[in-house]
Motif scaffolding. Structure first.
Motif, mmCIF file in Angstrom:
data_model
loop_
_atom_site.group_PDB
_atom_site.id
_atom_site.type_symbol
_atom_site.label_atom_id
_atom_site.label_comp_id
_atom_site.label_asym_id
_atom_site.label_seq_id
_atom_site.Cartn_x
_atom_site.Cartn_y
_atom_site.Cartn_z
ATOM 1 N N GLY A 80 116.696 10.788 4.364
ATOM 2 C CA GLY A 80 115.370 10.814 4.955
ATOM 3 C C GLY A 80 115.207 11.804 6.090
ATOM 4 O O GLY A 80 114.144 11.871 6.697
ATOM 5 N N ASP A 81 116.238 12.599 6.385
ATOM 6 C CA ASP A 81 116.181 13.570 7.476
ATOM 7 C C ASP A 81 116.369 14.988 6.942
ATOM 8 O O ASP A 81 116.921 15.195 5.859
ATOM 9 N N GLU A 82 115.923 15.956 7.742
ATOM 10 C CA GLU A 82 116.153 17.360 7.421
ATOM 11 C C GLU A 82 117.574 17.726 7.827
ATOM 12 O O GLU A 82 117.901 17.763 9.007
ATOM 13 N N ASN A 83 118.432 17.989 6.841
ATOM 14 C CA ASN A 83 119.829 18.337 7.096
ATOM 15 C C ASN A 83 120.001 19.848 7.026
ATOM 16 O O ASN A 83 119.558 20.481 6.066
ATOM 17 N N TYR A 171 124.379 9.370 3.369
ATOM 18 C CA TYR A 171 124.475 8.093 4.077
ATOM 19 C C TYR A 171 123.119 7.706 4.670
ATOM 20 O O TYR A 171 122.227 8.551 4.773
ATOM 21 N N PRO A 172 122.960 6.432 5.065
ATOM 22 C CA PRO A 172 121.748 6.067 5.822
ATOM 23 C C PRO A 172 121.579 6.981 7.030
ATOM 24 O O PRO A 172 122.517 7.626 7.479
ATOM 25 N N SER A 173 120.392 7.005 7.567
ATOM 26 C CA SER A 173 119.996 8.028 8.540
ATOM 27 C C SER A 173 120.803 7.972 9.838
ATOM 28 O O SER A 173 120.351 7.434 10.848
ATOM 29 N N ARG A 178 121.705 8.830 15.911
ATOM 30 C CA ARG A 178 122.216 9.623 17.037
ATOM 31 C C ARG A 178 121.093 10.011 17.988
ATOM 32 O O ARG A 178 121.284 10.042 19.212
ATOM 33 N N LYS A 179 119.909 10.302 17.437
ATOM 34 C CA LYS A 179 118.781 10.682 18.289
ATOM 35 C C LYS A 179 118.429 9.547 19.241
ATOM 36 O O LYS A 179 118.288 9.754 20.449
ATOM 37 N N TYR A 180 118.304 8.331 18.708
ATOM 38 C CA TYR A 180 117.974 7.190 19.553
ATOM 39 C C TYR A 180 119.131 6.845 20.497
ATOM 40 O O TYR A 180 118.899 6.386 21.615
ATOM 41 N N GLU A 181 120.360 7.063 20.048
ATOM 42 C CA GLU A 181 121.509 6.787 20.908
ATOM 43 C C GLU A 181 121.503 7.702 22.122
ATOM 44 O O GLU A 181 121.705 7.256 23.261
ATOM 45 N N LEU A 182 121.250 8.995 21.913
ATOM 46 C CA LEU A 182 121.207 9.944 23.028
ATOM 47 C C LEU A 182 120.072 9.599 23.981
ATOM 48 O O LEU A 182 120.214 9.691 25.203
ATOM 49 N N LEU A 275 118.949 -0.036 15.030
ATOM 50 C CA LEU A 275 118.891 -1.254 15.846
ATOM 51 C C LEU A 275 120.285 -1.763 16.178
ATOM 52 O O LEU A 275 120.553 -2.173 17.318
ATOM 53 N N SER A 276 121.191 -1.743 15.214
ATOM 54 C CA SER A 276 122.568 -2.200 15.465
ATOM 55 C C SER A 276 123.236 -1.331 16.521
ATOM 56 O O SER A 276 123.943 -1.842 17.407
ATOM 57 N N ASN A 277 123.002 -0.034 16.457
ATOM 58 C CA ASN A 277 123.613 0.868 17.431
ATOM 59 C C ASN A 277 123.045 0.646 18.828
ATOM 60 O O ASN A 277 123.792 0.624 19.821
ATOM 61 N N ILE A 278 121.721 0.465 18.918
ATOM 62 C CA ILE A 278 121.103 0.201 20.220
ATOM 63 C C ILE A 278 121.609 -1.127 20.782
ATOM 64 O O ILE A 278 121.883 -1.246 21.984
ATOM 65 N N ALA A 279 121.756 -2.147 19.929
ATOM 66 C CA ALA A 279 122.254 -3.447 20.380
ATOM 67 C C ALA A 279 123.666 -3.323 20.966
ATOM 68 O O ALA A 279 123.969 -3.918 22.009
ATOM 69 N N ILE A 280 124.514 -2.540 20.313
ATOM 70 C CA ILE A 280 125.880 -2.357 20.812
ATOM 71 C C ILE A 280 125.858 -1.593 22.134
ATOM 72 O O ILE A 280 126.631 -1.889 23.053
ATOM 73 N N LEU A 281 124.954 -0.596 22.250
ATOM 74 C CA LEU A 281 124.826 0.129 23.515
ATOM 75 C C LEU A 281 124.373 -0.803 24.642
ATOM 76 O O LEU A 281 124.730 -0.599 25.806
ATOM 77 N N LYS A 282 123.581 -1.826 24.285
ATOM 78 C CA LYS A 282 123.148 -2.827 25.264
ATOM 79 C C LYS A 282 124.194 -3.922 25.443
ATOM 80 O O LYS A 282 123.927 -4.949 26.074
#
Length: 448
Positions: A80-83, A171-173, A178-182, A275-282
């Motif tokens: 779903g992203d431009e690679n 793979y899933p996006s 990474r964008k939301y993680e940064l 969401l899982s990545n943001i939850a782990i960051l929190k």
């Protein structure tokens, strides 16, 4: 001799310039019958063309390695992203060339016009970048790179074929993740539409005593520390940690519906990963459950560094099933797996009130023990139809039906709220942002 011609001249292609010159020769020969004064001009013109053609062949074929090309590609692609990919090309000829490059990309992209045209000076190299947007998870096979090169004479083209076969998994996006993680690390989530939620109270996890700065809540002033330091000091609190956040993904037939090329299942998978990545960051623990007519994969909640990799590997393999989700099995699995109150984010889709009523008894049971957030999708195509003015009787009928289904979606939200179940009705494009907003709001309100 036959193998020599097969090796070299099977890759030789005549150009339009050569056909133009030969056409001029034919015209000159025809004119010479009517204008005798042309004399040997047509013959000289033809001899010159043959000499130039021979020189062009010699220039391009005097070496076996006049050109080199390879594909620069990542180890995996993001769904779903431009690679970004690239083609590295280098000219080993002693003169400038023009090159047309064709990359054999996977058939899933259905692109037949991926042609690059470039000019290369002697000993020059370039990287030609392009972007591909996969819309389905799985394996994508790339083929060879074909380069058609011309000398400055331009009478013929020589084809170089570079075997660049590779299979890249989609793979899933992870690019979106990474964008939301940064943004989360640098506190710039608001740039992506994430709202700043005002806390209504304080968590029980005390962090430190710090100097008061403008904007701090005056109710957090630590008067004893203020008296000792002779300056305002406030208590600083942090969000409660180690809360369990489970994404439950519905893989039934209702999630097969496509929007902008991606299925609802893929939108849900991409949002779950973020969401899982943001939850782990929190510093919460993220887990995953997939289900259709039976339970699929279960990833117990954890916040270790390898947890996102586990979730990513599971989501890569998930596919839509063609039976309705067995919510009773989901409830039993949640009761046996989750030993403490958790936030359960259920990604599903209800197209009608009757579809909700079949699952509602089990949703109410889940909500008794956990904080349940049901995420389902707005039908954007029906919304467009309901907003389009009707021009005739058929248009009125279509508009009325579209408004009926749109209204029923809103009724589903009210029905869930009546039983204390939170919900998000969202367009597929806004799914990730709306889900993160609600998660941050739940944490700020200490509802788990």
């Amino acid at each position: 001799m036959k193998s020599f011609f097969a090796k070299y001249y099977s890759n030789l292609f005549l150009s339009n310039r050569l056909f133009t010159v030969l056409g001029c020769c034919v015209v000159l020969f025809l004119l010479s019958f009517f204008f005798p004064w042309l004399g040997d001009v047509p013959a000289l013109f033809l001899c010159t063309a043959v000499l130039l053609l021979s020189a062009d062949i010699w220039l391009l074929y005097r070496t076996d390695e006049g050109l080199f090309a390879r594909r620069n590609a990542p180890e995996k692609l993001s769904n779903g992203d431009e690679n970004k990919l690239g083609i590295y090309i280098e000219n080993f000829y002693g003169f400038a060339v023009s090159a047309n490059i064709i990359d054999e990309i996977p058939f899933q992209f259905q692109k037949r016009d991926l042609l690059f045209e470039t000019q290369l000076k002697s000993k020059q190299h370039k990287i030609l970048e392009y972007f591909l947007k996969p819309l389905k998870r799985g394996e994508y096979e790339f083929g060879a790179i074909h380069v058609y090169v011309k000398s400055p004479l331009g009478f013929i083209s020589r084809r170089y074929s570079f075997e660049q076969t590779m299979v890249l998994p989609v793979y899933p996006s992870f690019l979106q993740m990474r964008k939301y993680e940064l943004m989360a690390v640098s506190n710039r989530l608001s740039e992506a539409g994430i709202k700043k939620i005002r806390r209504l109270g304080h968590s029980m996890e005390f962090e430190q005593v710090k100097n008061y700065v403008s904007g701090d809540d005056y109710r957090t002033i630590n008067w004893k520390a203020t008296a000792r330091r002779s300056e305002l000091m406030v208590n600083s609190y942090t969000d409660e940690k180690s809360q369990h956040v489970y994404c439950v993904i519905d893989k039934s037939r209702g999630m097969k519906m496509p929007f902008d090329g991606l299925s609802l299942l893929d939108y849900s998978i991409n949002a779950s990963l973020v969401l899982s990545n943001i939850a782990i960051l929190k510093e919460d623990k993220a887990g995953l459950i997939t289900a259709s007519e039976k339970i699929g994969t279960v990833v117990p909640a954890d916040r270790q560094a390898v947890q996102i990799r586990k979730i990513l590997d599971v989501l890569y393999k998930e596919k839509t099933r063609y039976l309705e989700i067995n919510m009773e099995a989901v409830y039993n699995k949640i009761r046996s797996t989750l030993k403490q109150r958790s936030l359960i984010v259920l990604f599903t889709n209800f197209e009608s009130m009757s579809a909700l009523q079949r699952q509602l008894p089990f949703l109410k049971r889940i909500a008794r023990f956990h904080l349940l957030l049901v995420v389902f999708f707005e039908n954007t195509e029906l919304r467009k139809l309901s907003e389009t003015p009707a021009a005739d009787v058929e248009g009125i009928y279509i508009k009325t039906i579209a408004e009926k289904f749109t209204f029923e979606k809103k009724q589903i939200v009210k029905e869930l709220a009546k039983w204390g179940i939170q919900s998000i009705l969202t367009s597929p494009q806004d799914l990730t942002v709306n889900t993160i907003n609600r998660y941050l709001e739940i944490k700020a309100r200490q509802e788990i």
